[in-house]
Design a protein around this motif. Structure first.
Motif, PDB file in Angstrom:
ATOM      1  N   GLU A   9      77.289 -21.991 -23.892  1.00 52.92           N
ATOM      2  CA  GLU A   9      77.616 -23.014 -24.895  1.00 52.92           C
ATOM      3  C   GLU A   9      76.985 -24.352 -24.530  1.00 52.92           C
ATOM      4  O   GLU A   9      76.478 -25.073 -25.387  1.00 52.92           O
ATOM      5  CB  GLU A   9      79.135 -23.157 -24.994  1.00 52.92           C
ATOM      6  CG  GLU A   9      79.596 -24.161 -26.027  1.00 52.92           C
ATOM      7  CD  GLU A   9      81.116 -24.300 -26.045  1.00 52.92           C
ATOM      8  OE1 GLU A   9      81.618 -25.232 -26.695  1.00 52.92           O
ATOM      9  OE2 GLU A   9      81.804 -23.478 -25.394  1.00 52.92           O
ATOM     10  N   PHE A  10      76.994 -24.670 -23.233  1.00 57.14           N
ATOM     11  CA  PHE A  10      76.365 -25.920 -22.789  1.00 57.14           C
ATOM     12  C   PHE A  10      74.876 -25.919 -23.095  1.00 57.14           C
ATOM     13  O   PHE A  10      74.314 -26.942 -23.502  1.00 57.14           O
ATOM     14  CB  PHE A  10      76.585 -26.118 -21.288  1.00 57.14           C
ATOM     15  CG  PHE A  10      75.602 -27.056 -20.664  1.00 57.14           C
ATOM     16  CD1 PHE A  10      75.693 -28.420 -20.899  1.00 57.14           C
ATOM     17  CD2 PHE A  10      74.569 -26.579 -19.864  1.00 57.14           C
ATOM     18  CE1 PHE A  10      74.770 -29.294 -20.337  1.00 57.14           C
ATOM     19  CE2 PHE A  10      73.647 -27.445 -19.308  1.00 57.14           C
ATOM     20  CZ  PHE A  10      73.750 -28.807 -19.542  1.00 57.14           C
ATOM     21  N   VAL A  11      74.223 -24.795 -22.874  1.00 59.77           N
ATOM     22  CA  VAL A  11      72.782 -24.704 -23.130  1.00 59.77           C
ATOM     23  C   VAL A  11      72.473 -25.033 -24.588  1.00 59.77           C
ATOM     24  O   VAL A  11      71.553 -25.799 -24.890  1.00 59.77           O
ATOM     25  CB  VAL A  11      72.277 -23.294 -22.758  1.00 59.77           C
ATOM     26  CG1 VAL A  11      70.911 -23.027 -23.366  1.00 59.77           C
ATOM     27  CG2 VAL A  11      72.222 -23.134 -21.245  1.00 59.77           C
ATOM     28  N   ILE A  12      73.236 -24.467 -25.508  1.00 63.12           N
ATOM     29  CA  ILE A  12      73.029 -24.741 -26.929  1.00 63.12           C
ATOM     30  C   ILE A  12      73.267 -26.218 -27.224  1.00 63.12           C
ATOM     31  O   ILE A  12      72.474 -26.868 -27.927  1.00 63.12           O
ATOM     32  CB  ILE A  12      73.966 -23.866 -27.787  1.00 63.12           C
ATOM     33  CG1 ILE A  12      73.664 -22.377 -27.579  1.00 63.12           C
ATOM     34  CG2 ILE A  12      73.848 -24.243 -29.250  1.00 63.12           C
ATOM     35  CD1 ILE A  12      72.365 -21.913 -28.139  1.00 63.12           C
ATOM     36  N   ASN A  13      74.347 -26.775 -26.707  1.00 60.06           N
ATOM     37  CA  ASN A  13      74.671 -28.180 -26.964  1.00 60.06           C
ATOM     38  C   ASN A  13      73.600 -29.112 -26.405  1.00 60.06           C
ATOM     39  O   ASN A  13      73.235 -30.114 -27.040  1.00 60.06           O
ATOM     40  CB  ASN A  13      76.032 -28.528 -26.365  1.00 60.06           C
ATOM     41  CG  ASN A  13      77.173 -27.863 -27.099  1.00 60.06           C
ATOM     42  OD1 ASN A  13      77.037 -27.488 -28.262  1.00 60.06           O
ATOM     43  ND2 ASN A  13      78.300 -27.686 -26.433  1.00 60.06           N
ATOM     44  N   MET A  14      73.088 -28.801 -25.197  1.00 54.37           N
ATOM     45  CA  MET A  14      72.061 -29.652 -24.618  1.00 54.37           C
ATOM     46  C   MET A  14      70.770 -29.573 -25.420  1.00 54.37           C
ATOM     47  O   MET A  14      70.095 -30.582 -25.640  1.00 54.37           O
ATOM     48  CB  MET A  14      71.797 -29.249 -23.173  1.00 54.37           C
ATOM     49  CG  MET A  14      70.939 -30.274 -22.434  1.00 54.37           C
ATOM     50  SD  MET A  14      70.580 -29.827 -20.730  1.00 54.37           S
ATOM     51  CE  MET A  14      69.304 -28.624 -20.968  1.00 54.37           C
ATOM     52  N   ALA A  15      70.419 -28.369 -25.860  1.00 59.25           N
ATOM     53  CA  ALA A  15      69.208 -28.218 -26.669  1.00 59.25           C
ATOM     54  C   ALA A  15      69.332 -28.996 -27.979  1.00 59.25           C
ATOM     55  O   ALA A  15      68.373 -29.630 -28.426  1.00 59.25           O
ATOM     56  CB  ALA A  15      68.954 -26.736 -26.949  1.00 59.25           C
ATOM     57  N   ARG A  16      70.503 -28.963 -28.586  1.00 60.67           N
ATOM     58  CA  ARG A  16      70.713 -29.742 -29.805  1.00 60.67           C
ATOM     59  C   ARG A  16      70.561 -31.230 -29.538  1.00 60.67           C
ATOM     60  O   ARG A  16      69.978 -31.972 -30.342  1.00 60.67           O
ATOM     61  CB  ARG A  16      72.107 -29.464 -30.371  1.00 60.67           C
ATOM     62  CG  ARG A  16      72.242 -28.147 -31.112  1.00 60.67           C
ATOM     63  CD  ARG A  16      73.672 -27.964 -31.582  1.00 60.67           C
ATOM     64  NE  ARG A  16      73.819 -26.861 -32.496  1.00 60.67           N
ATOM     65  CZ  ARG A  16      74.985 -26.453 -32.980  1.00 60.67           C
ATOM     66  NH1 ARG A  16      76.110 -27.062 -32.622  1.00 60.67           N
ATOM     67  NH2 ARG A  16      75.042 -25.435 -33.823  1.00 60.67           N
ATOM     68  N   ALA A  17      71.110 -31.694 -28.416  1.00 60.08           N
ATOM     69  CA  ALA A  17      71.029 -33.119 -28.095  1.00 60.08           C
ATOM     70  C   ALA A  17      69.590 -33.550 -27.853  1.00 60.08           C
ATOM     71  O   ALA A  17      69.180 -34.649 -28.239  1.00 60.08           O
ATOM     72  CB  ALA A  17      71.884 -33.418 -26.864  1.00 60.08           C
TER      73      ALA A  17
END
Length: 702
Positions: A208-216
């Motif tokens: 989940e962190f990976v997705i959130n960081m990529a979005r940011a």
């Protein structure tokens, strides 16, 4: 109670509920704990550890993958599969303790040995059919029958006089490359522990962190959702190392985002499949390939993952360039700000991702074995999770062990079973014969050899998973390819007049009619013609005399890395493209059209191996590797623009040809001035495209 459900590979797994599910989970947990314990305290011999490894995962495969599935969804009775599980597991365990008795009898098999070996081999054939289709079982049957029966009837270089059935049976289990041999050792140590490590990362919320960081990072860019998919899949690849699992886990989020941003469904699916394929190339896990490669080449695992980082980054950049260009070509706008920032992403889950990864890399750098590093990495995941909103307690830890064990079933069964094929290749010398054929067909030309290996990889990849395809192809063709790469050094020494006198004497045996030519200064083309035409019995000792050990090792690494990269193309290349078809199902797009899109996006799989062969991208010092990387970035961008007919604005055929020419100039090996000219040309073309393309659009609107 048992029922069936779709697994991420498109097959049908039998799932369990209630007490049966609890019992299965406990078995998975015990298998995982047993492997970790043996990693620290080798109470078992290597053969016993590998045999127990196969026994446990064969039993799980028999239970989780039913023997048959009817059109109505009904599967084989669980009782039948349980009996098969018990029979195969018991036979494997029996054989691990029977080895000494067999040697005491002068390598004569007792009746129980015959029964156990037969059940293990038949079990491997049946279970690989269940988990991966019919190709590997067919190859196993053909391989074993070749050395036992029909090899003697084959004419030419592939003729084999044959071995007794007893010898074939014994070597199939106890040989160095057999079911309980080298590849099973890799599976039972490095691969399984790193898959458990990845399962812990996923369970801790790192995905989940990976997705959130990529979005940011990329969400607000033009084509942002596509670049989010590239970043997320690259980072997820450091966790899973499986293209299909990567596609299934990140694609359910990124593909709808791309479609909402305006990308066509087939392109969105292609982006996710191509990016997820890169997960197998991304250190530190790299699927199972890095561990197999380390064993095959005897090059330290940490060396392999260190040199693999820049090529993997180049691959992801090649996909990202395509995404950006496609977004510009279709005039897509950035998506609205969803409020995600790097700080909020890090605060919510960054520790659960970066602390374990940094721990793992640090331990590898300071000299810990991959096995120890993986175990300490698992401990680091549990500890760092308590710094996030998803602390891992006993239940979460148990679930992660179970998740990792279930995720290992397919890989473990395949790797152990492929040992049967590799053992035959080694026993019969098929690998050397195939290498000689490649060298002969290629005429010493590395580029032709790359094309031949790429075609063989594509054909193998239609029926074999990526790791199995790499193992078979590396066994068959790596010696020839590494020899041709080493020959480049011999050619340069001959052309520069630096060839030692002892080497010249050996060379004269190979080309006695060219003695006069050897007495004068040669051009590079003349030297290449001489060396590439040598028979193997002359070329091999010549390399031993001329090529320093460091360069020979680099040639071996380059050859294996080339084959490893080319073996990935089965994920994205029709007619069989598992990652692309998985993405197509999520995108609700035609499977073949998505496969074609993913194949075009994944062109880095073919460009980067050429750089491995002709440049110091893997073998040079860091300044040389970074130089190749920087030139290649410009080259890949220019080629992407030329293929798509767009940079920041669409353009016509003349500009396309100019971009393609500039791209090739950037990538051309051993041509520093040409590379610089190519970079200047790419920058000039981009400036022209931005300025005059924008002006033409304004004029068109007015």
């Amino acid at each position: 109670m048992a029922q069936s459900e779709e697994d991420e590979d498109g097959g049908r797994l039998r799932s369990f509920t209630g007490s049966a599910d609890i019992a299965l989970s406990v078995v998975c947990f015990l298998i995982a704990i047993g492997h970790i314990y043996v990693a620290f305290d080798p109470v078992l011999s290597e053969l016993q550890r590998n045999g127990f490894h196969f026994a446990g995962f064969a039993a799980l495969a028999a239970i989780l993958y039913p023997m048959w599935r009817g059109s109505s969804g009904k599967t084989s009775p669980i009782v039948i599969d349980l009996l098969i599980a018990i029979a195969v597991a018991a036979s494997a365990v029996w054989l691990t303790f029977a080895e000494n008795a067999i040697y005491d009898r002068g390598v004569k098999l007792a009746p129980m040995d015959w029964i156990a070996i037969s059940i293990c081999i038949l079990g491997a054939i049946e279970l690989t059919r269940r988990v991966a289709g019919v190709i590997i079982p067919i190859l196993i049957i053909l391989s074993l029958s070749y050395v036992a029966f029909w090899g003697q009837y084959v004419g030419g270089v592939f003729s084999f006089p044959g071995l007794s059935v007893e010898t074939v049976a014994f070597r199939s289990i106890f040989g160095d490359d057999a079911m309980f041999g080298t590849i099973a050792r890799i599976s039972s140590t490095y691969v399984f522990l790193f898959i458990i490590f990845g399962a812990f990362l996923l369970r801790s919320g790192a995905g989940e962190f990976v997705i959130n960081m990529a979005r940011a990072v990329a969400g607000k860019m033009v084509g942002g959702p596509g670049i989010v998919a590239v970043i997320a899949s690259g980072l997820t690849g450091t966790i899973s190392g499986s293209a299909v699992a990567n596609t299934a886990s990140t694609g359910v989020i990124t593909i709808p985002l791309m479609k909402r941003a305006g990308f066509q469904p087939k392109f969105a699916g292609g982006v996710e499949a191509a990016a997820s394929t890169g997960g197998q190339l991304m250190p530190p896990i790299m699927g199972a390939g890095a561990f197999v490669m380390a064993s095959f080449t005897q090059i330290p695992y940490e060396t392999i993952v260190a040199v693999a980082a820049l090529p993997a980054l180049l691959y992801f950049l090649s996909v990202a360039f395509f995404v950006r260009i496609e977004a510009r070509r279709n005039n897509l706008e950035p998506m609205p700000d969803e409020g995600q920032t790097l700080w909020t992403a890090f605060k919510e889950g960054g520790a659960s991702f970066f602390l374990p990864i940094c721990t793992l890399i640090t331990l590898l750098v300071i000299g810990f074995t991959p096995t120890y590093a993986a175990v300490f990495g698992i401990i680091a995941v549990i500890g760092s999770s308590w710094l996030t909103k998803n602390p891992m307690g006993l239940r979460a830890t148990f679930e992660a062990f179970v998740m990792g064990t279930k995720g290992m079933v397919l890989t473990a069964v395949l790797l152990c079973s492929v040992g049967l094929i590799v053992n035959v290749i080694a026993t019969a010398g098929v690998g050397n014969t195939f290498s000689l054929m490649i060298a002969s067909w290629a005429g010493g030309n590395i580029l032709i050899a790359l094309v031949l290996i790429a075609l063989a990889s594509l054909i193998l990849g239609m029926g074999l998973p990526v790791t199995a395809a790499y193992i078979v192809l590396a066994t068959l063709s790596a010696p020839a390819l590494s020899g041709m790469i080493s020959d480049q050094f011999v050619i340069s020494q001959l052309a520069s007049g630096a060839l030692p006198e002892a080497a010249k004497a050996v060379l004269m045996f190979g080309v006695p009619e060219q003695v006069e030519m050897l007495s004068r200064e040669l051009t590079y083309a003349e030297a290449a013609g001489l060396i590439q035409g040598l028979p193997l019995e002359i070329a091999a000792p010549l390399r031993d005399l001329v090529v320093p050990p460091a360069i020979a090792t680099s040639a071996v690494l380059s050859a294996h890395m080339i084959i490893f990269w080319l073996s990935q193309d089965s994920n994205v290349t029709p007619p069989v493209a598992l990652a692309a078809f998985t993405a197509a199902a999520i995108a609700k797009a035609p499977a073949m059209a998505t496969g074609v899109a993913s194949w075009k996006l994944a062109k880095g799989l073919y460009i980067v191996p050429v750089l491995f062969a002709y440049t110091p991208f893997l073998s040079g010092d860091w300044p040389a590797m970074i130089q190749v990387f920087l030139f290649a970035v410009f080259g890949v961008y220019a080629l992407s623009a030329g293929i798509q007919g767009c940079m920041e604005r669409p353009f016509g055929i003349v500009m396309r040809l100019a971009c393609l020419a500039a791209g090739f100039a950037c990538l051309w090996p051993a041509a520093f001035i040409g590379n610089i000219i190519g970079v200047v040309a790419v920058i000039t073309l981009l400036v022209v495209n931005v300025r005059f393309g924008a002006a033409s659009m304004v004029a068109a609107k007015s």
